[in-house]
Design a protein around this motif. Structure first.
Motif, PDB file in Angstrom:
ATOM      1  N   GLY A 296     -11.005  -1.397 -22.107  1.00  0.00           N
ATOM      2  CA  GLY A 296     -10.643  -1.964 -20.808  1.00  0.00           C
ATOM      3  C   GLY A 296      -9.368  -2.775 -20.890  1.00  0.00           C
ATOM      4  N   PHE A 297      -9.298  -3.667 -21.872  1.00  0.00           N
ATOM      5  CA  PHE A 297      -8.104  -4.509 -21.973  1.00  0.00           C
ATOM      6  C   PHE A 297      -6.868  -3.682 -22.284  1.00  0.00           C
ATOM      7  N   LEU A 298      -7.031  -2.662 -23.157  1.00  0.00           N
ATOM      8  CA  LEU A 298      -5.876  -1.800 -23.432  1.00  0.00           C
ATOM      9  C   LEU A 298      -5.383  -1.174 -22.131  1.00  0.00           C
ATOM     10  N   GLY A 299      -6.333  -0.712 -21.333  1.00  0.00           N
ATOM     11  CA  GLY A 299      -5.958  -0.079 -20.071  1.00  0.00           C
ATOM     12  C   GLY A 299      -5.247  -1.049 -19.140  1.00  0.00           C
ATOM     13  N   VAL A 300      -5.764  -2.278 -19.077  1.00  0.00           N
ATOM     14  CA  VAL A 300      -5.149  -3.264 -18.190  1.00  0.00           C
ATOM     15  C   VAL A 300      -3.717  -3.554 -18.639  1.00  0.00           C
ATOM     16  N   PHE A 301      -3.541  -3.783 -19.944  1.00  0.00           N
ATOM     17  CA  PHE A 301      -2.188  -4.084 -20.416  1.00  0.00           C
ATOM     18  C   PHE A 301      -1.286  -2.864 -20.271  1.00  0.00           C
ATOM     19  N   GLY A 302      -1.850  -1.687 -20.530  1.00  0.00           N
ATOM     20  CA  GLY A 302      -1.069  -0.462 -20.342  1.00  0.00           C
ATOM     21  C   GLY A 302      -0.575  -0.357 -18.896  1.00  0.00           C
ATOM     22  N   SER A 303      -1.470  -0.666 -17.952  1.00  0.00           N
ATOM     23  CA  SER A 303      -1.079  -0.575 -16.538  1.00  0.00           C
ATOM     24  C   SER A 303       0.023  -1.565 -16.217  1.00  0.00           C
ATOM     25  N   MET A 304      -0.115  -2.768 -16.752  1.00  0.00           N
ATOM     26  CA  MET A 304       0.911  -3.775 -16.473  1.00  0.00           C
ATOM     27  C   MET A 304       2.235  -3.347 -17.072  1.00  0.00           C
ATOM     28  N   TYR A 305       2.154  -2.773 -18.273  1.00  0.00           N
ATOM     29  CA  TYR A 305       3.365  -2.303 -18.939  1.00  0.00           C
ATOM     30  C   TYR A 305       4.016  -1.212 -18.094  1.00  0.00           C
ATOM     31  N   ALA A 306       3.203  -0.265 -17.681  1.00  0.00           N
ATOM     32  CA  ALA A 306       3.746   0.854 -16.899  1.00  0.00           C
ATOM     33  C   ALA A 306       4.413   0.334 -15.622  1.00  0.00           C
ATOM     34  N   ARG A 307       3.761  -0.606 -14.963  1.00  0.00           N
ATOM     35  CA  ARG A 307       4.323  -1.116 -13.718  1.00  0.00           C
ATOM     36  C   ARG A 307       5.639  -1.861 -13.959  1.00  0.00           C
ATOM     37  N   SER A 308       5.677  -2.617 -15.079  1.00  0.00           N
ATOM     38  CA  SER A 308       6.882  -3.393 -15.349  1.00  0.00           C
ATOM     39  C   SER A 308       8.101  -2.502 -15.505  1.00  0.00           C
ATOM     40  N   PHE A 309       7.882  -1.262 -15.971  1.00  0.00           N
ATOM     41  CA  PHE A 309       9.030  -0.394 -16.195  1.00  0.00           C
ATOM     42  C   PHE A 309       9.139   0.702 -15.157  1.00  0.00           C
ATOM     43  N   THR A 310       8.477   0.497 -14.023  1.00  0.00           N
ATOM     44  CA  THR A 310       8.668   1.440 -12.926  1.00  0.00           C
ATOM     45  C   THR A 310       9.739   0.869 -12.020  1.00  0.00           C
ATOM     46  N   TYR A 311      10.824   1.606 -11.885  1.00  0.00           N
ATOM     47  CA  TYR A 311      11.894   1.082 -11.035  1.00  0.00           C
ATOM     48  C   TYR A 311      11.945   1.803  -9.698  1.00  0.00           C
ATOM     49  N   ASP A 312      11.284   2.973  -9.658  1.00  0.00           N
ATOM     50  CA  ASP A 312      11.354   3.779  -8.453  1.00  0.00           C
ATOM     51  C   ASP A 312      10.216   3.371  -7.520  1.00  0.00           C
ATOM     52  N   VAL A 313      10.361   2.216  -6.859  1.00  0.00           N
ATOM     53  CA  VAL A 313       9.237   1.681  -6.113  1.00  0.00           C
ATOM     54  C   VAL A 313       9.463   1.668  -4.598  1.00  0.00           C
ATOM     55  N   ASP A 314      10.596   2.169  -4.139  1.00  0.00           N
ATOM     56  CA  ASP A 314      10.831   2.068  -2.698  1.00  0.00           C
ATOM     57  C   ASP A 314      11.604   3.271  -2.182  1.00  0.00           C
ATOM     58  N   TYR A 315      11.667   3.401  -0.887  1.00  0.00           N
ATOM     59  CA  TYR A 315      12.418   4.496  -0.268  1.00  0.00           C
ATOM     60  C   TYR A 315      12.853   4.066   1.121  1.00  0.00           C
ATOM     61  N   TYR A 316      13.731   4.866   1.735  1.00  0.00           N
ATOM     62  CA  TYR A 316      14.189   4.552   3.085  1.00  0.00           C
ATOM     63  C   TYR A 316      13.723   5.619   4.059  1.00  0.00           C
ATOM     64  N   ILE A 317      13.312   5.194   5.236  1.00  0.00           N
ATOM     65  CA  ILE A 317      13.021   6.151   6.297  1.00  0.00           C
ATOM     66  C   ILE A 317      14.294   6.289   7.125  1.00  0.00           C
ATOM     67  N   PRO A 318      14.847   7.520   7.176  1.00  0.00           N
ATOM     68  CA  PRO A 318      16.119   7.692   7.896  1.00  0.00           C
ATOM     69  C   PRO A 318      15.943   7.542   9.415  1.00  0.00           C
ATOM     70  N   VAL A 319      17.047   7.231  10.073  1.00  0.00           N
ATOM     71  CA  VAL A 319      17.016   6.953  11.514  1.00  0.00           C
ATOM     72  C   VAL A 319      16.458   8.135  12.316  1.00  0.00           C
ATOM     73  N   ASP A 320      16.860   9.361  11.915  1.00  0.00           N
ATOM     74  CA  ASP A 320      16.357  10.549  12.623  1.00  0.00           C
ATOM     75  C   ASP A 320      14.843  10.572  12.689  1.00  0.00           C
ATOM     76  N   GLU A 321      14.273  10.298  11.527  1.00  0.00           N
ATOM     77  CA  GLU A 321      12.820  10.382  11.456  1.00  0.00           C
ATOM     78  C   GLU A 321      12.173   9.288  12.312  1.00  0.00           C
ATOM     79  N   ILE A 322      12.765   8.098  12.295  1.00  0.00           N
ATOM     80  CA  ILE A 322      12.228   7.028  13.139  1.00  0.00           C
ATOM     81  C   ILE A 322      12.285   7.455  14.591  1.00  0.00           C
ATOM     82  N   LYS A 323      13.408   8.053  14.982  1.00  0.00           N
ATOM     83  CA  LYS A 323      13.559   8.481  16.370  1.00  0.00           C
ATOM     84  C   LYS A 323      12.480   9.467  16.748  1.00  0.00           C
ATOM     85  N   LYS A 324      12.274  10.458  15.868  1.00  0.00           N
ATOM     86  CA  LYS A 324      11.262  11.483  16.149  1.00  0.00           C
ATOM     87  C   LYS A 324       9.883  10.855  16.290  1.00  0.00           C
TER      88      LYS A 324
END
Ligand code: HEM
Ligand SMILES: [Cu+2]
Lengths: 656, 117
Positions: free
Chosen positions: A618-646
């Motif tokens: 369990g603890f290995l998994g918890v630390f592994g998850s924290m590690y994985a999250r710390s090095f995830t940089y791709d955490v966001d995106y943009y919704i383009p204006v066209d799509e908002i309009k639609k």
């Protein structure tokens, strides 16, 4: 080989009670059915993509809501079982130890796994929409909080079929909850279930404080913020300071049980009353944590359905902030009988009575808001009207209990049981139900059916008074809490029978509500305008259900009840300027909260069964998850204006 | 856990102000870390080697614990460099008030034990 398997199973599963075997069978059947349905309709991927990994506050709110309704059902079944056992003298339905297990799980589940998540459901469903934000401050942490809560709750919930239920009361006082008094596994399930979900609660508190302080729409000064959001802020501040006390207290109990420490034991210099002292430092603020948001809900509903700004806005805010601080100064009223000095008891009697003053102020403010308003009695308002008398009586008996010398008579009697159910059901449950009825159309896009809802309301209310009023008199007649049976010679039969009948009526009320939901999913009135109640605050300015990004344009706030004022302006031909749409920045989904919380589940399970290898995994998994999250940089995106309009075009049916 | 999205969020809410707050340097973090270690080791050495009497040991544990609290707030939590409404300071003041209540209150309430036992 066979023998050792048998031995293991006898230890692992709870055996010997036909009720439990029945539960085993139904749990197995339901699980199989769920797996079958998901597989048959090829819904696994959908479940993972849309729900288990979501960081959208609206979906997290819905998941909290579903979980809390299930827990209300489980806690309610426990309540009915207890009331059946107590209906008449000398009933032989539950054994003593089974009764102990049931009141312990009932209390724990109702407070920690029903009231808390239902409250978080409302936080999530409403706050960002009400303050004009696109999500909470920390969406990932929000998902993590939910899964920590859910896995913690599961840990406690499986205890009655695997390993054994906790049975030392919902606050588990030592020495009974120490190894000497409770050698079984149930107590460990209790500790770990609460610890794990407690981390989630604390994180949610922090999340909403930051959300409210930092993410309000431009122009919304704190003193222009809707009162529900204020109540969330005050409850979250209380969470921030109260939950660490719970965590530390239970950690000390764990050290006692697991490592043989002596914080609360009877021998070795331990002091068991210190536990009682510590746990109520959390316990009393906790009851205000759950009731403050209910106050916020009533403020919104009373204003909307009286079609007036709430009376005394400033005093409402002030009262809530005072309550959240004062709630930390009253804890001793739960153990006056411990026999501390008269000075101590007098001090805490006074602080306790002081806290009823701001509460009274709020009640008067609601009444003044309704005064001369054109009140509409839809379901949310109906529940508010049910709340006021109920909470008033509950508060009055609370003040009776607060009188330290008199308390020695009422303490731990059915008078107390009646009192706290009156404030917990009349205040918290009625409040949350009112809130759910009020905001349901916003989240789901349809209204809950009035007719079935009214039946539900009356069954709940009549059932409530029939169930709990007799208990005040039982208490005065000498019936103490947590007794599992009594004799004919006591003269308690009639009142107890009435009380049980009341419990069944509330059960019928709940069934009506389930029917109401099922019926409304197909036939409920659809909300096309997004403003089904003619609301006053920002959440009613967007379509129902809201798009992922909530607000296509961030609102510019000018007044309290800004949406109401904007509608008035429009009638007078004043249209506020609409800025250009811009791409919207959104957080990406993540599976880590779910995975990390399931590893926490393994840790709790491992400690409960003394399987150190599982704890390590369990603890290995918890630390592994924290590690994985710390090095995830791709955490966001943009919704383009066209799509908002639609999206907006589809939702509003017009060009924006 | 790094909450990337959060900072960016306030940005598209048009709050305007997003000057990056300075989050300390490697040097200040290392200092804080070493100081914390020292403050932890002192009481441990004293307890494990029975270097002091009961009152002395208790005093040292308490003093080093409180000192460490300040070290962490100073070096890790940047209590100094907050701008705008000082929410951290407010939270901290309330926290200190409550901690004092908890400790002093418990001592007062539980002192009944000394004359009942
Ligand atoms: C739905 C109707 C409910 C009924 C009929 C009911 C009934 C009961 C009964 C029979 C007991 C045991 C009394 C005893 O033997 O001492 C009890 C205890 C308790 N109930 Fe309820 N209850 C209800 C709802 C709730 C709710 C909504 C909450 C909290 C939000 C709650 C919180 C508690 C707590 C904390 C205890 C004390 C458990 C203990 O003694 O450790 N109950 N309830
Ligand atoms: Cu209390």
């Amino acid at each position: 080989m066979w023998d050792s398997i048998k031995e293991f199973a006898a230890d692992f599963f709870v055996t010997g009670d036909p009720l439990i075997y029945g539960a085993d069978v139904s749990i197995a059947l339901v699980s199989i059915a769920i797996v079958f349905v998901l597989t048959y309709f090829k819904k696994w991927k959908w479940l993972w993509r849309e729900w288990l990994t979501t960081v959208d506050h609206k979906k997290i709110g819905i998941m909290y809501l579903i979980a809390s309704l299930l827990m209300l059902f489980r806690g309610g079944v426990d309540a009915i079982l207890m009331r059946m056992q107590l209906a008449l003298p000398d009933v032989e339905f539950l054994q003593a130890d089974h009764y102990n297990a049931i009141f312990t799980t009932h209390g724990t589940i109702m407070i920690l796994f029903m009231a808390m998540p239902m409250m978080f459901a409302l936080f999530n469903m409403v706050v960002p929409l009400q303050i004009g934000a696109r999500d909470v401050a920390f969406p990932f942490l929000n998902a993590l909080s939910f899964w920590m809560f859910l896995f913690g709750a599961m840990l406690l919930n499986i205890s009655f079929v695997i390993g054994g239920s906790p049975d030392a009361g919902w606050l588990s006082y030592p020495p009974l909850s120490e190894l000497s008094g409770s050698p079984g596994r149930g107590q460990d399930f209790y500790i770990w279930g609460i610890q794990i979900s407690g981390i989630g609660s604390l994180a949610t508190g922090i999340n909403f404080i930051v959300t409210i302080l930092k993410m309000r729409a431009p122009g919304m000064k704190l003193m222009k913020m809707p009162l529900f959001s204020w109540s969330v802020l005050s409850a979250s501040i209380t969470i921030l300071f109260a939950f660490p006390i719970l965590t530390v207290t239970l950690a000390l109990l764990f050290l006692d049980r697991y490592f043989g420490a002596h914080f609360f034991t009877l021998d070795g210099g331990g002091m068991s009353m210190l536990y009682v002292n510590l746990i109520w430092m959390w316990g009393h603020p906790e009851v205000y944590i759950v009731v403050l948001p209910a106050f916020g809900i009533f403020s919104e509903i009373v204003a909307t359905f009286s079609r007036k700004t709430v009376f005394g806005y400033n005093s409402m805010v002030f009262a809530m902030m005072v309550i959240s601080v004062l709630s930390f100064f009253t804890w001793v009223h739960h153990f006056y009988t411990m026999g501390s000095s008269a000075d101590v008891n007098a001090f805490f009697a006074i602080t306790t009575m002081a806290i009823s003053i701001p509460t009274g102020v709020k009640i008067f403010n609601w009444l003044f808001t309704m005064y001369r308003g054109r009140i509409k009695f839809d379901l949310p308002m109906l529940w508010t009207m049910g709340f006021i008398p109920c909470f008033l009586v509950g508060g009055a008996t609370g003040v009776m209990l607060a009188v330290a010398p008199a308390n020695f008579q009422y303490h731990n009697s059915y008078f107390l049981v009646a009192h706290f159910h009156q404030v917990l059901i009349g205040g918290v449950v009625f409040g949350y139900l009112a809130g759910i009825y009020y905001w349901w159309p916003k989240l789901f896009g349809f209204k809950l059916d009035e007719k079935r809802g009214r039946w539900g309301f009356w069954f709940w209310n009549i059932g409530f008074y029939l169930c709990f009023f007799p208990q005040y008199f039982l208490g005065l007649d000498g019936m103490t809490r947590r007794v599992y049976t009594y004799g004919w010679d006591r003269g308690w039969a009639a009142l107890n029978f009435a009380s049980t009948a009341g419990a069944f009526l509330m059960g019928v009320g709940f069934i009506f509500q389930v029917w109401q939901i099922a019926y409304s999913v197909r036939k409920g009135e659809r909300d096309k305008t997004g403003d089904i109640w003619n609301g006053r605050t920002l959440e009613w300015s967007i379509p129902s259900p809201p798009p992922v990004y909530n607000f296509a344009r961030v609102p510019q706030v000018q007044h309290v009840d800004d949406w109401w004022r904007e509608k008035e302006d429009r009638e007078n031909g004043i249209v506020r300027p609409q800025p250009e749409l811009e791409p919207i920045h959104m957080p990406k989904n993540s599976g880590i909260p779910f995975i990390m919380s399931s590893f926490w589940f393994l840790i709790g399970f491992g400690f409960t069964f003394d399987w150190i290898w599982l704890v390590i995994i369990g603890f290995l998994g918890v630390f592994g998850s924290m590690y994985a999250r710390s090095f995830t940089y791709d955490v966001d995106y943009y919704i383009p204006v066209d799509e908002i309009k639609k999206t907006e075009q589809k939702l509003r049916g017009a060009t924006t | 856990m790094s909450q990337h999205s959060a900072d960016n969020h306030s940005h598209d809410h048009g709050h305007g102000h997003h000057e990056e707050e300075a989050h300390g340097s490697i040097k200040s973090y290392t200092m804080g870390f070493i100081l914390s270690l020292i403050l932890t080791v002192i009481p441990m050495v004293i307890v494990f080697n029975d270097l002091m009497g009961r009152t002395g040991t208790l005093a040292v544990i308490l003093i080093t614990a409180v000192a460490q609290l300040f070290v962490q707030m100073w070096f890790f939590m940047h209590i100094r460099d907050e701008k705008g409404p000082r929410y951290n300071l407010m939270a901290l003041s309330l926290g200190i008030l409550l901690v004092i209540t908890i400790i002093a209150g418990s001592v007062w309430i539980m002192s009944f034990n000394s004359y009942t036992q």
